[in-house]
Design a protein around this motif. Structure first.
Motif, PDB file in Angstrom:
ATOM      1  N   ILE A 300       0.857  -1.185   0.000  1.00 11.35           N
ATOM      2  CA  ILE A 300       0.000   0.000   0.000  1.00 11.35           C
ATOM      3  C   ILE A 300       0.900   1.244   0.000  1.00 11.35           C
ATOM      4  N   PRO A 301       0.361   2.416  -0.327  1.00 17.79           N
ATOM      5  CA  PRO A 301       1.202   3.620  -0.315  1.00 17.79           C
ATOM      6  C   PRO A 301       1.849   3.836   1.053  1.00 17.79           C
ATOM      7  N   LEU A 302       3.074   4.336   1.021  1.00 20.83           N
ATOM      8  CA  LEU A 302       3.865   4.516   2.242  1.00 20.83           C
ATOM      9  C   LEU A 302       3.104   5.278   3.325  1.00 20.83           C
ATOM     10  N   LYS A 303       2.409   6.361   2.897  1.00 20.01           N
ATOM     11  CA  LYS A 303       1.710   7.180   3.900  1.00 20.01           C
ATOM     12  C   LYS A 303       0.621   6.370   4.605  1.00 20.01           C
ATOM     13  N   CYS A 304      -0.011   5.432   3.872  1.00 21.12           N
ATOM     14  CA  CYS A 304      -1.053   4.595   4.497  1.00 21.12           C
ATOM     15  C   CYS A 304      -0.411   3.659   5.511  1.00 21.12           C
ATOM     16  N   SER A 305       0.730   3.049   5.150  1.00 21.21           N
ATOM     17  CA  SER A 305       1.355   2.106   6.090  1.00 21.21           C
ATOM     18  C   SER A 305       1.872   2.854   7.320  1.00 21.21           C
ATOM     19  N   ILE A 306       2.306   4.108   7.143  1.00 17.80           N
ATOM     20  CA  ILE A 306       2.758   4.892   8.304  1.00 17.80           C
ATOM     21  C   ILE A 306       1.569   5.188   9.226  1.00 17.80           C
ATOM     22  N   LEU A 307       0.407   5.491   8.617  1.00 17.81           N
ATOM     23  CA  LEU A 307      -0.797   5.739   9.438  1.00 17.81           C
ATOM     24  C   LEU A 307      -1.134   4.503  10.274  1.00 17.81           C
ATOM     25  N   LEU A 308      -1.059   3.313   9.614  1.00 24.41           N
ATOM     26  CA  LEU A 308      -1.354   2.060  10.330  1.00 24.41           C
ATOM     27  C   LEU A 308      -0.350   1.831  11.459  1.00 24.41           C
ATOM     28  N   LYS A 309       0.948   2.048  11.138  1.00 26.75           N
ATOM     29  CA  LYS A 309       2.020   1.847  12.120  1.00 26.75           C
ATOM     30  C   LYS A 309       1.807   2.758  13.339  1.00 26.75           C
ATOM     31  N   ASP A 310       1.471   4.037  13.069  1.00 22.72           N
ATOM     32  CA  ASP A 310       1.271   4.994  14.158  1.00 22.72           C
ATOM     33  C   ASP A 310       0.045   4.619  14.996  1.00 22.72           C
ATOM     34  N   PHE A 311      -0.972   4.074  14.326  1.00 20.59           N
ATOM     35  CA  PHE A 311      -2.187   3.691  15.055  1.00 20.59           C
ATOM     36  C   PHE A 311      -1.893   2.509  15.987  1.00 20.59           C
ATOM     37  N   ILE A 312      -1.160   1.521  15.468  1.00 22.22           N
ATOM     38  CA  ILE A 312      -0.831   0.334  16.292  1.00 22.22           C
ATOM     39  C   ILE A 312       0.126   0.738  17.424  1.00 22.22           C
ATOM     40  N   ASP A 313       1.053   1.637  17.105  1.00 18.37           N
ATOM     41  CA  ASP A 313       1.954   2.255  18.087  1.00 18.37           C
ATOM     42  C   ASP A 313       2.576   1.252  19.073  1.00 18.37           C
ATOM     43  N   SER A 314       3.150   0.180  18.514  1.00 14.70           N
ATOM     44  CA  SER A 314       3.846  -0.807  19.345  1.00 14.70           C
ATOM     45  C   SER A 314       5.326  -0.783  19.012  1.00 14.70           C
ATOM     46  N   GLY A 315       6.133  -1.040  19.982  1.00 15.80           N
ATOM     47  CA  GLY A 315       7.583  -1.062  19.755  1.00 15.80           C
ATOM     48  C   GLY A 315       8.304  -1.092  21.079  1.00 15.80           C
ATOM     49  N   VAL A 316       9.461  -0.470  21.130  1.00 13.00           N
ATOM     50  CA  VAL A 316      10.185  -0.430  22.407  1.00 13.00           C
ATOM     51  C   VAL A 316      10.646   0.989  22.707  1.00 13.00           C
ATOM     52  N   GLU A 317      10.590   1.321  23.995  1.00 13.70           N
ATOM     53  CA  GLU A 317      11.119   2.614  24.452  1.00 13.70           C
ATOM     54  C   GLU A 317      12.616   2.453  24.677  1.00 13.70           C
ATOM     55  N   SER A 318      13.312   3.573  24.810  1.00 17.84           N
ATOM     56  CA  SER A 318      14.744   3.498  25.084  1.00 17.84           C
ATOM     57  C   SER A 318      14.984   2.875  26.456  1.00 17.84           C
ATOM     58  N   ASP A 319      15.950   1.954  26.515  1.00 20.29           N
ATOM     59  CA  ASP A 319      16.272   1.330  27.808  1.00 20.29           C
ATOM     60  C   ASP A 319      17.240   2.210  28.604  1.00 20.29           C
TER      61      ASP A 319
END
Ligand SMILES: NC(=O)c1ccc[n+]([C@@H]2O[C@H](COP(=O)([O-])OP(=O)(O)OC[C@H]3O[C@@H](n4cnc5c(N)ncnc54)[C@H](O)[C@@H]3O)[C@@H](O)[C@H]2O)c1
Length: 321
Positions: A300-319
């Motif tokens: 899908i277009p990059l901007k759409c995948s970024i919207l999805l990524k930001d919505f899911i908002d999972s990852g790791v914080e700095s240790d």
């Protein structure tokens, strides 16, 4: 007339050669189309049938990083299936605990070895020792890994080198050391732990992501090389990409929807790894639905995948914070 005759003959020759080539290429393309369609049909039928899992009770399974987390669970679950399990870790105390635990479930099924997998000479020597003391390894699981998580400008050179040494370079040494075991045994299965961070780039994990993408690249290229050589069909490859798992490796996980995509249990991950190996899967995510989702995000277009990524908002914080 007499002058044009000799030049016309090679021209006709060229035209007929071109026609032959076009006919042959069209025929080959037709055959390819039929074969692809045939494989798709088989794939669809196989999806509807129950999967025939491989018996691992005669296998010698070598797992790196058995002192803790997913590696420990893998050792316990392979032993329950009747495999001999070779437990490798750099941490003597925790690896001993794993071996004792495994042997309390099935006496004599676990073998204890201490090895730093980044040390090529030590890995090569270990392969000889195991050959003499246990036998030929038939399943190799490259599991040991580390995950420092902070912004790229806070990663030291030493730390970046260490992540690469453990998470990917060590895989070259274990492959060099244990592929001869596979050849001697006449079969083998290489399982390598990548990560969801090997499919998606995440902040605070630049070196980690680079190594986990590299694991997938190594596995794909290696399986191609084997497919094109004399060992075709004798060695299988499975790459595993788990979501964040509750082992402590991920020091500061960030999860927005814990009820839908919360931290995984290492037991559940180990059981999915073993299922994937026994089912001869090539590349899997845990949970499995994340693989098609990640592929979808790539098309899908990059901007759409970024919207999805930001919505899911999972990852790791700095240790470090
Ligand atoms: N935990 C997660 O969230 C997660 C998610 C995706 C992928 N993974 C991957 O799964 C694998 C296992 O992760 P885990 O969470 O069980 O980790 P863990 O930290 O619980 O266990 C890792 C084990 O590897 C050992 N180890 C580290 N360096 C070593 C070395 N040089 N030589 C030998 N052993 C060494 C450690 O002593 C430890 O026992 C890793 O490759 C990791 O990248 C983990």
């Amino acid at each position: 007339m007499t002058l044009s005759q000799p030049t016309n003959v090679p021209e006709n020759d060229n035209i007929s050669k071109k026609l032959v080539k076009i006919t042959k290429d069209t025929f080959d393309f037709g055959i390819l189309f039929i074969r692809v369609f045939h494989e798709l049909l088989i794939w669809t039928i196989q999806k509807l049938l129950p999967i025939d899992l491989k018996d691992v009770s005669k296998d010698i399974v070598l797992i790196t990083g058995t002192g803790h987390g997913i590696g420990r669970e893998l050792a316990l679950q392979y032993a329950e299936l009747g495999s001999k399990v070779i437990c490798i870790d750099i941490n003597e105390k925790s690896n001993k605990e794993t071996v004792d635990k495994v042997n309390s479930i099935r006496k004599g099924s676990a073998y204890f070895y201490i090895c730093d997998v980044t040390n090529r000479d030590a890995v090569l020597q270990l392969a000889d020792k195991i050959k003499n003391e246990v036998g030929y390894v038939t399943i190799l699981i490259n599991n040991a890994g580390i995950m420092p998580s902070h912004p790229i400008n806070q990663h030291t050179e030493k730390e970046i080198r260490k992540v690469f040494e453990i998470n990917i370079l060590s895989h070259f040494w274990t492959v060099e050391a244990f592929f001869p075991h596979f050849i001697q045994a006449g079969r083998g299965h290489l399982v390598s732990m990548s990560s969801l961070a090997g499919l998606v780039g995440l902040s605070n994990l630049v070196p980690y992501c680079a190594t986990k993408f590299a694991v997938r690249g190594m596995m794909e290229a290696l399986s191609e090389e084997i497919r094109e050589g004399p060992l075709k069909g004798k060695i299988n490859f499975t790459t595993i990409c788990p979501y964040m798992t509750n082992t402590g490796l991920c020091k500061k996980p960030k999860v927005k929807f814990p009820s839908i995509l919360g931290l995984l249990d290492p037991k559940e991950v180990a059981s999915a790894v073993i299922y994937s190996q026994r089912a001869n899967k090539v590349e899997v995510t845990i949970p499995s639905g994340l693989h098609p989702f990640s592929n979808f995000c790539r098309v899908i277009p990059l901007k759409c995948s970024i919207l999805l990524k930001d919505f899911i908002d999972s990852g790791v914080e700095s240790d470090l914070s």
